[in-house]
Design a protein around this motif. Structure first.
Motif, PDB file in Angstrom:
ATOM      1  N   ILE A   1       4.093   8.841  23.041  1.00 48.50           N
ATOM      2  CA  ILE A   1       3.635  10.478  22.068  1.00 48.50           C
ATOM      3  C   ILE A   1       2.903   9.920  21.233  1.00 48.50           C
TER       4      ILE A   1
ATOM      5  N   LEU B   1       0.816  12.039  18.399  1.00 46.25           N
ATOM      6  CA  LEU B   1       0.767  13.510  17.309  1.00 46.25           C
ATOM      7  C   LEU B   1      -0.461  13.629  17.150  1.00 46.25           C
TER       8      LEU B   1
ATOM      9  N   TRP C   1       2.556  13.197  10.297  1.00 45.68           N
ATOM     10  CA  TRP C   1       3.489  12.858  11.079  1.00 45.68           C
ATOM     11  C   TRP C   1       4.415  11.602  10.441  1.00 45.68           C
TER      12      TRP C   1
ATOM     13  N   CYS D   1       1.771  15.506  21.523  1.00 48.58           N
ATOM     14  CA  CYS D   1       1.972  16.837  20.582  1.00 48.58           C
ATOM     15  C   CYS D   1       1.632  16.744  19.315  1.00 48.58           C
TER      16      CYS D   1
ATOM     17  N   CYS E   1       0.548  19.921  15.879  1.00 49.32           N
ATOM     18  CA  CYS E   1       0.562  21.379  15.011  1.00 49.32           C
ATOM     19  C   CYS E   1      -0.583  21.662  14.145  1.00 49.32           C
TER      20      CYS E   1
ATOM     21  N   VAL F   1       3.371  19.438  23.820  1.00 47.07           N
ATOM     22  CA  VAL F   1       4.415  19.400  22.697  1.00 47.07           C
ATOM     23  C   VAL F   1       3.442  20.711  21.978  1.00 47.07           C
TER      24      VAL F   1
ATOM     25  N   PRO G   1       6.747  20.206  10.489  1.00 47.75           N
ATOM     26  CA  PRO G   1       6.579  18.509  11.170  1.00 47.75           C
ATOM     27  C   PRO G   1       6.431  18.177   9.533  1.00 47.75           C
TER      28      PRO G   1
ATOM     29  N   ILE H   1      12.105  18.972  13.870  1.00 50.78           N
ATOM     30  CA  ILE H   1      11.067  18.801  15.220  1.00 50.78           C
ATOM     31  C   ILE H   1      11.320  17.004  15.621  1.00 50.78           C
TER      32      ILE H   1
ATOM     33  N   LEU I   1      12.199  16.978  19.637  1.00 52.03           N
ATOM     34  CA  LEU I   1      10.403  16.234  20.320  1.00 52.03           C
ATOM     35  C   LEU I   1      11.447  15.086  21.323  1.00 52.03           C
TER      36      LEU I   1
ATOM     37  N   ALA J   1      10.730  14.571  25.339  1.00 56.65           N
ATOM     38  CA  ALA J   1      10.283  13.042  25.469  1.00 56.65           C
ATOM     39  C   ALA J   1      11.994  12.343  26.365  1.00 56.65           C
TER      40      ALA J   1
END
Length: 259
Positions: free
Chosen positions: A23, A25, A36, A91, A93, A115, A240, A247, A251, A255
């Motif tokens: 993932i 971020l 994160w 992912c 934000c 995401v 987050p 979150i 997530l 995933a």
């Protein structure tokens, strides 16, 4: 942190933790990979989390000229190609969510799932004007804009220590880079391309977000075939940070379903 050199020649620093499906971020404007950390703490037992400092942020190189969202997305594509064992779940934000869209549109072959948290997909004239006003305001220096930024980003219930950490990050930023990021975001225009996204997608809104309303996130999800939509009740723009457990749960479930 470790680094790669992107095809633009910029050094992009990133941190990585965990083992498992990847993932990536992507943080909001003015912040850094450490944004994160609370989510990484909750997921690193099941996934490999890669979080970069975006160009001009944290320890990554500062570009010497204006840049676009597409330029920033290319940095992320280079990162995934280099160390992300694609395809990866991407992912983001806020600004990071805009970049997640751009990556999924430009390089779908390296994206397993997308995401998007609290990020729009396009600007109308009024929105573009407001974003350019923020770009201009940043040129007066970060102290001139930091309090109004925090007021937009956090709910009234936000932890004061967390707000103080974000304030400190913003005050460390280069105002010229911050301004250039806002100018890049003024060019946000993914509306016509979202329908081309064929990977699994999830849009996450926060009910107390003063920057991106749940209706915007519902609209984003509606433009992508099969996309899911979730809401975090009582959180502001930086969910987050405010609600990392919520979150991480959403997530992580996404995933696991697509990995």
């Amino acid at each position: 942190m470790v680094q790669i050199v992107t095809r633009s020649g910029l050094r992009l620093h990133y941190q990585t933790r965990g083992v498992g499906p990847v993932i990536v971020l992507l943080h909001p404007v003015g912040l850094r990979a450490a944004f994160w950390d609370p989510v990484v703490d909750a997921l690193s037992d099941r996934f490999r989390l890669i979080s970069p400092d975006l160009r001009g942020h944290g320890q990554s190189d500062v570009p010497g000229m204006d840049f676009s969202l597409e330029d920033m997305a290319q940095d992320v594509i280079d990162l995934i190609d280099a160390v992300g064992t694609p395809p990866a779940i991407v992912c983001g934000c806020s600004l990071g969510g805009m970049l997640a869209q751009a990556v999924a549109i430009a390089a779908p072959q390296i994206v397993r799932g997308m995401v998007v948290i609290s990020a729009g997909h396009s600007r109308d004239d009024a929105g573009r004007k407001a974003v350019l006003a923020r770009a201009n305001a940043a040129m007066a220096g970060m102290p001139a804009i930091v309090e109004m930024t925090l007021e937009r980003w956090f709910s009234e219930e936000a932890n004061p220590a967390m707000v103080a950490k974000v304030r400190a990050w913003l005050l460390e930023d280069d105002p010229v880079v911050h301004s250039r990021c806002w100018r890049a975001m003024a060019g946000l225009d993914h509306a016509a391309s979202l329908g081309t996204i064929r990977v699994p997608a999830l849009a996450i809104a926060a009910t107390d977000d003063k920057s991106v309303s749940p209706s915007v996130m519902r609209d984003l999800a509606a433009r992508i075939a099969g996309a899911d939509y979730k809401e975090i009740a009582g959180a502001g723009h930086l969910s987050p940070l405010e609600r990392p457990k919520d979150i991480a749960a959403i997530l992580g479930a996404f995933a696991e379903a697509v990995a």
